[in-house]
Design a protein around this motif. Sequence first.
Motif, PDB file in Angstrom:
ATOM      1  N   ARG A 132       0.906  -1.303  -0.166  1.00  0.00           N
ATOM      2  CA  ARG A 132       0.060   0.137   0.026  1.00  0.00           C
ATOM      3  C   ARG A 132       0.843   1.246   0.099  1.00  0.00           C
ATOM      4  O   ARG A 132       0.533   2.315  -0.644  1.00  0.00           O
ATOM      5  CB  ARG A 132      -0.882  -0.026   1.062  1.00  0.00           C
ATOM      6  N   GLU A 133       1.952   1.306   0.734  1.00  0.00           N
ATOM      7  CA  GLU A 133       2.824   2.302   0.592  1.00  0.00           C
ATOM      8  C   GLU A 133       3.375   2.675  -0.829  1.00  0.00           C
ATOM      9  O   GLU A 133       3.385   3.954  -0.941  1.00  0.00           O
ATOM     10  CB  GLU A 133       3.924   2.247   1.722  1.00  0.00           C
ATOM     11  N   PHE A 134       4.024   1.723  -1.364  1.00  0.00           N
ATOM     12  CA  PHE A 134       4.419   1.882  -2.768  1.00  0.00           C
ATOM     13  C   PHE A 134       3.363   2.254  -3.641  1.00  0.00           C
ATOM     14  O   PHE A 134       3.651   3.088  -4.618  1.00  0.00           O
ATOM     15  CB  PHE A 134       5.210   0.611  -3.092  1.00  0.00           C
ATOM     16  N   ALA A 135       2.395   1.503  -3.613  1.00  0.00           N
ATOM     17  CA  ALA A 135       1.070   2.008  -4.340  1.00  0.00           C
ATOM     18  C   ALA A 135       0.723   3.462  -4.103  1.00  0.00           C
ATOM     19  O   ALA A 135       0.399   4.325  -5.256  1.00  0.00           O
ATOM     20  CB  ALA A 135      -0.141   0.996  -3.933  1.00  0.00           C
ATOM     21  N   ALA A 136       0.907   4.089  -2.956  1.00  0.00           N
ATOM     22  CA  ALA A 136       0.544   5.653  -2.632  1.00  0.00           C
ATOM     23  C   ALA A 136       1.412   6.563  -3.351  1.00  0.00           C
ATOM     24  O   ALA A 136       1.332   7.750  -3.474  1.00  0.00           O
ATOM     25  CB  ALA A 136      -0.073   5.578  -1.281  1.00  0.00           C
ATOM     26  N   ALA A 137       2.655   5.917  -3.446  1.00  0.00           N
ATOM     27  CA  ALA A 137       3.756   6.709  -4.084  1.00  0.00           C
ATOM     28  C   ALA A 137       3.610   7.203  -5.673  1.00  0.00           C
ATOM     29  O   ALA A 137       2.948   6.315  -6.312  1.00  0.00           O
ATOM     30  CB  ALA A 137       5.100   6.115  -3.762  1.00  0.00           C
ATOM     31  N   ASP A 138       3.924   8.313  -6.024  1.00  0.00           N
ATOM     32  CA  ASP A 138       3.989   8.541  -7.479  1.00  0.00           C
ATOM     33  C   ASP A 138       5.155   7.938  -8.127  1.00  0.00           C
ATOM     34  O   ASP A 138       5.152   7.521  -9.187  1.00  0.00           O
ATOM     35  CB  ASP A 138       4.026  10.251  -7.642  1.00  0.00           C
ATOM     36  N   LEU A 139       6.224   7.655  -7.438  1.00  0.00           N
ATOM     37  CA  LEU A 139       7.347   6.852  -7.996  1.00  0.00           C
ATOM     38  C   LEU A 139       8.322   6.217  -6.719  1.00  0.00           C
ATOM     39  O   LEU A 139       8.565   6.895  -5.849  1.00  0.00           O
ATOM     40  CB  LEU A 139       8.240   7.820  -8.750  1.00  0.00           C
ATOM     41  N   THR A 140       8.824   4.999  -7.068  1.00  0.00           N
ATOM     42  CA  THR A 140       9.482   4.464  -6.037  1.00  0.00           C
ATOM     43  C   THR A 140      10.875   4.259  -6.941  1.00  0.00           C
ATOM     44  O   THR A 140      10.778   3.549  -7.982  1.00  0.00           O
ATOM     45  CB  THR A 140       8.807   3.091  -5.656  1.00  0.00           C
ATOM     46  N   VAL A 141      11.882   4.584  -6.393  1.00  0.00           N
ATOM     47  CA  VAL A 141      13.225   4.504  -6.763  1.00  0.00           C
ATOM     48  C   VAL A 141      14.042   3.572  -6.044  1.00  0.00           C
ATOM     49  O   VAL A 141      14.197   3.753  -4.708  1.00  0.00           O
ATOM     50  CB  VAL A 141      14.102   5.778  -6.927  1.00  0.00           C
TER      51      VAL A 141
END
Length: 398
Positions: A310-319
């Motif tokens: 859920r945290e990664f889904a809520a981000a606009d981008l994960t690097v």
Amino acid sequence: MRDPDPAAPSASDAPVVVSSARGSFPWSVLAERHPALLRKVAEALPYGPEQRRALAGLLTDSTEGVIEPLPASAPDRARWDAWGGEAYYGRSWFEVPFLWSESYFYRLLLEAVGYFSPGPWQGVDPFRPFKLAELETAEADAELAALDDLATRPVPEQEQALLHGSLWGNRADLGFRMQTADGGSGQGGGLVADDTAALRSLLTADTLCLVADNAGRELLPDLLLVDHLLLHRRVGRAVLHLKPAPYYVSDATTADVLDALDRLTAAGGAAAEAGRRLRSALAEGRLVPRAHPFSCAPLPYGEMPADLRREFAAADLTVLKGDLNYRRLVGDRLYPATTAFADVTAYFPGPVAALRTLKSDVVVGLDPATEAALDAADGDRWRTRGTHALVQVRGRGN
């Protein structure tokens, strides 16, 4: 507990990397790198007889013995059992998945030195001397001094330089340097895949997740990149994913971030200004440290728990930075190098990018001509020498 995503790459897609082939890169990590590391840890800190006996026992067990469970009193025994331990206990270290055995080695190293146990060594990072040494090199001095000149350049040029500084900063990976004969990681090579333009197009975000890799000299350019993005309002908020405990020699923890900020502010000039801004960003909640237990899991990100998804889904981008995070992102499997990056990361809940210097066998997303040229020039050594890197991106439309 595991929470597998049915959209993650299938186990039948490619063989899992193991360490059983004598002379292979994974074999060399377990048979050569880990014993060398245990000796260096014993030399770096004045551990007592109990810790030294435990380190010597881990050296023997991990090279000649079988995988044993954590003590029943270990606070995370049940977690490691669920992460695969129940299937692997009693087996040779060399025949189980390399990602699992390598990760579990570091957990047992912490057990040996009493990191989690009540007593005088509780919470003492066994890798701290190596991390601090990385921050105090002449190379770090020169890199930080160069920021004064960079600050006078156009903003897009600064961003390009900081992105590639973050990418190639991974060559300071301490675990890798310990394996090399000259203590360095090489200066040649280049990008085997370059989606930098696509990455920069995504760096206008409300929330950016940056999954950090190493402390020391690598963490400095990571933090400087975050500072740039916050300063120029390219992102509104940056979440910095760190390890909750020391891991893989040099992986960054919250304590390492604080050491890096001290190093920046002590450097003076543009580096000190960045350090002060980053401290303010932490205090204001624009830079948020995160240390999820899964960050130290011996599993690919396809098995991340629901809360992290859920945290990664809520981000606009994960690097995701670095070699280990790349292995976990695409799965520690021997896919053909031409396998599409978008295909093996389709499970990831949102746009994702990898900044990685190559230090293990796993790689995807190469075009056939690039792979052929690399193999012709260097056999398969280009995969593990740290002289090549990649920037790969899968946006929302991929």
